[in-house]
Design a protein around this motif. Structure first.
Motif, PDB file in Angstrom:
ATOM      1  N   ALA A  97       0.843  -1.200   0.000  1.00 40.50           N
ATOM      2  CA  ALA A  97       0.000   0.000   0.000  1.00 40.50           C
ATOM      3  C   ALA A  97       0.876   1.247   0.000  1.00 40.50           C
ATOM      4  N   PHE A  98       0.427   2.267  -0.707  1.00 32.92           N
ATOM      5  CA  PHE A  98       1.158   3.527  -0.815  1.00 32.92           C
ATOM      6  C   PHE A  98       0.300   4.677  -0.288  1.00 32.92           C
ATOM      7  N   ALA A  99       0.973   5.681   0.244  1.00 35.38           N
ATOM      8  CA  ALA A  99       0.270   6.872   0.730  1.00 35.38           C
ATOM      9  C   ALA A  99      -0.092   7.767  -0.444  1.00 35.38           C
ATOM     10  N   CYS A 100      -1.274   8.381  -0.354  1.00 35.89           N
ATOM     11  CA  CYS A 100      -1.723   9.278  -1.412  1.00 35.89           C
ATOM     12  C   CYS A 100      -2.497  10.423  -0.780  1.00 35.89           C
ATOM     13  N   GLU A 101      -2.123  11.650  -1.118  1.00 36.34           N
ATOM     14  CA  GLU A 101      -2.805  12.830  -0.604  1.00 36.34           C
ATOM     15  C   GLU A 101      -3.947  13.215  -1.542  1.00 36.34           C
ATOM     16  N   PHE A 102      -5.158  13.322  -0.973  1.00 39.57           N
ATOM     17  CA  PHE A 102      -6.339  13.648  -1.758  1.00 39.57           C
ATOM     18  C   PHE A 102      -6.695  15.124  -1.567  1.00 39.57           C
ATOM     19  N   ASP A 103      -7.078  15.761  -2.651  1.00 43.39           N
ATOM     20  CA  ASP A 103      -7.643  17.109  -2.609  1.00 43.39           C
ATOM     21  C   ASP A 103      -9.131  16.968  -2.914  1.00 43.39           C
ATOM     22  N   LEU A 104      -9.975  17.080  -1.882  1.00 38.42           N
ATOM     23  CA  LEU A 104     -11.396  16.779  -2.006  1.00 38.42           C
ATOM     24  C   LEU A 104     -12.257  18.031  -2.127  1.00 38.42           C
ATOM     25  N   TYR A 106     -13.365  19.537  -4.732  1.00 34.17           N
ATOM     26  CA  TYR A 106     -14.394  19.392  -5.764  1.00 34.17           C
ATOM     27  C   TYR A 106     -15.232  18.123  -5.591  1.00 34.17           C
ATOM     28  N   TYR A 107     -15.104  17.447  -4.478  1.00 30.51           N
ATOM     29  CA  TYR A 107     -15.857  16.216  -4.236  1.00 30.51           C
ATOM     30  C   TYR A 107     -17.364  16.473  -4.398  1.00 30.51           C
ATOM     31  N   PRO A 108     -18.113  15.618  -5.145  1.00 31.74           N
ATOM     32  CA  PRO A 108     -17.721  14.343  -5.762  1.00 31.74           C
ATOM     33  C   PRO A 108     -17.340  14.454  -7.229  1.00 31.74           C
ATOM     34  N   PHE A 109     -16.951  15.638  -7.680  1.00 29.02           N
ATOM     35  CA  PHE A 109     -16.545  15.821  -9.072  1.00 29.02           C
ATOM     36  C   PHE A 109     -15.022  15.852  -9.193  1.00 29.02           C
ATOM     37  N   ASP A 110     -14.344  15.312  -8.200  1.00 27.15           N
ATOM     38  CA  ASP A 110     -12.890  15.426  -8.130  1.00 27.15           C
ATOM     39  C   ASP A 110     -12.188  14.358  -8.948  1.00 27.15           C
ATOM     40  N   THR A 111     -11.001  14.684  -9.359  1.00 29.01           N
ATOM     41  CA  THR A 111     -10.073  13.764 -10.012  1.00 29.01           C
ATOM     42  C   THR A 111      -8.772  13.800  -9.229  1.00 29.01           C
ATOM     43  N   GLN A 112      -8.258  12.643  -8.883  1.00 28.84           N
ATOM     44  CA  GLN A 112      -7.086  12.551  -8.025  1.00 28.84           C
ATOM     45  C   GLN A 112      -5.883  12.019  -8.794  1.00 28.84           C
ATOM     46  N   LYS A 237     -16.263  21.034   1.032  1.00 30.88           N
ATOM     47  CA  LYS A 237     -16.285  20.390  -0.277  1.00 30.88           C
ATOM     48  C   LYS A 237     -17.482  20.921  -1.063  1.00 30.88           C
ATOM     49  N   MET A 238     -17.513  20.656  -2.354  1.00 30.94           N
ATOM     50  CA  MET A 238     -18.613  21.155  -3.179  1.00 30.94           C
ATOM     51  C   MET A 238     -19.944  20.564  -2.732  1.00 30.94           C
ATOM     52  N   ILE A 239     -19.939  19.311  -2.325  1.00 26.35           N
ATOM     53  CA  ILE A 239     -21.188  18.697  -1.876  1.00 26.35           C
ATOM     54  C   ILE A 239     -21.646  19.321  -0.559  1.00 26.35           C
ATOM     55  N   ASP A 240     -20.696  19.780   0.279  1.00 23.55           N
ATOM     56  CA  ASP A 240     -21.061  20.475   1.511  1.00 23.55           C
ATOM     57  C   ASP A 240     -21.753  21.799   1.197  1.00 23.55           C
TER      58      ASP A 240
END
Length: 366
Positions: A97-104, A106-112, A237-240
């Motif tokens: 498993a690898f660590a990955c930083e998410f930028d949320l 634009y959630y749920p329209f986000d691309t990571q 987030k956008m959904i918020d």
């Protein structure tokens, strides 16, 4: 679950009788463990990890050049191949498993963009560097996952730091089918129903406020259940933002209908005061049609129930106030929806290359 395929040349070695079919040039594990092999560090893996050589490793010799000589002094004839011209190929499967930083935002329209970073252990870039081999990376699994869709993958070699690094960048886009039908469409319908309350008669406070209050409770319940499943972030987030605006539109309608009740009550008093005591006595007589009778409510003393055609000519200020509220509600809703969906569509349909370029710029700035 991924495979690492390493290929290198070792001029200190020589090979005998290589076959054009690479799979026939396999190296036994016992011999492989005596050879020098590059050791990799998995830089952003969860926990200490790196490449290993064991029974799961598959090593072969790739015949890339013709034999250079035949040693006639040997009792057995063979074809010789130089290690500097024919590559050693090492392949092994890893579960890491690898660590990955998410930028949320634009959630749920986000691309990571997630990365897998590797470096050569024990050597600086002055002695050993990575070189991209052919495409560099090949994705073998399904691209349509449970929550995401794999858009693009790319391998980059970086020599900016002391050691040579290989970075695998994977772009994946969130699937939004569930959110479109489970969140946005449902709350849009509720907001539209909230708008319809402005078409109730201005004296019908009971139905107005009960409908708005019910809608507000439904929106709050749906938002609370959705929030419990969302990842926690210190930013909105956008959904918020969507759920916040939808809930407050219901709050606005409830406050507006309460203000409208006050305006109706005030306008009734002004009308009665103008008509005088005799007119006021006449207007307090309520004519009730038995076929249209309705239960009384605590708010009935604030409104006047009578013939609808007569009511259309009464309360002009309250009706104008209701019309203004109707336009404010509709205008605010449409403006918000327009801005929200423009931002969402632009972000959702951005090219995957744009995200990789942004990520590369961030790497260079570090």
């Amino acid at each position: 679950d991924f495979y690492i395929n390493l290929r290198w040349y070792d001029g200190r070695l020589s090979f005998k009788d290589l076959n054009a079919q690479t799979m026939l040039n396999s190296v036994p594990t016992s011999a492989l463990q005596r050879l020098w092999t590059p050791e990799l560090d998995f830089l952003n893996a969860l926990g200490p990890s790196g490449s290993v050589v064991d029974s799961m490793s598959v090593c072969t010799i790739v015949m890339e050049q013709d034999p250079t000589y035949v040693d006639m002094a040997e009792s057995w004839e063979y074809y010789g191949f130089k290690g500097s011209d024919n590559a050693i190929n090492l392949n092994r499967e890893y579960y890491q498993a690898f660590a990955c930083e998410f930028d949320l935002y634009y959630y749920p329209f986000d691309t990571q963009v997630c990365e897998m970073e590797f470096s050569i252990q024990g050597y600086t870039k002055d002695f050993m560097t990575f070189v991209k081999d052919h495409a560099g990376i090949e994705y073998l699994g399904k691209r349509d996952l449970l929550e995401y869709q794999i858009q693009e993958e790319e391998l980059y070699v970086s020599n900016r730091k002391e050691e040579s690094r290989a970075e695998v960048k994977i772009v994946f886009r969130r699937r939004i089918e569930y959110h479109l039908f489970g969140v946005f469409l449902q709350q849009k319908i509720l907001v539209i129903i909230g708008f319809l309350t402005f078409f109730f008669d201005v004296t019908n406070f009971t139905d107005r406020v009960m409908t708005s209050l019910t809608l507000m409770l439904v929106v709050a319940t749906v938002s609370s259940s959705i929030q419990s499943t969302l990842p926690a972030t210190p930013y909105l987030k956008m959904i918020d933002i969507w759920m916040f605006v939808s809930l407050n539109l219901m709050v606005f309608s409830l406050i507006f209908h309460t203000m409208l009740l006050y305006r109706v009550h005030k306008e009734n008093k002004e009308t009665e005061a103008r008509r005088g005591s005799s007119s006021a006595t006449a207007t307090t007589q309520v004519s009730v049609n038995p076929m249209k009778s309705r239960p009384t409510s605590p708010f009935s003393r604030f409104v006047r129930v009578g013939d609808e055609s007569a009511q259309d000519e009464e309360l002009p200020k309250s009706r104008r106030f209701n019309a203004k509220g109707k336009w404010v509600y509709a205008g605010t809703t449409l403006l918000f929806w327009f801005v929200f969906w423009i931002i969402a569509i632009v972000e959702f349909y951005r090219e995957p290359d744009a995200y990789i370029k942004e990520d590369l710029v961030e790497d260079l700035s570090e």
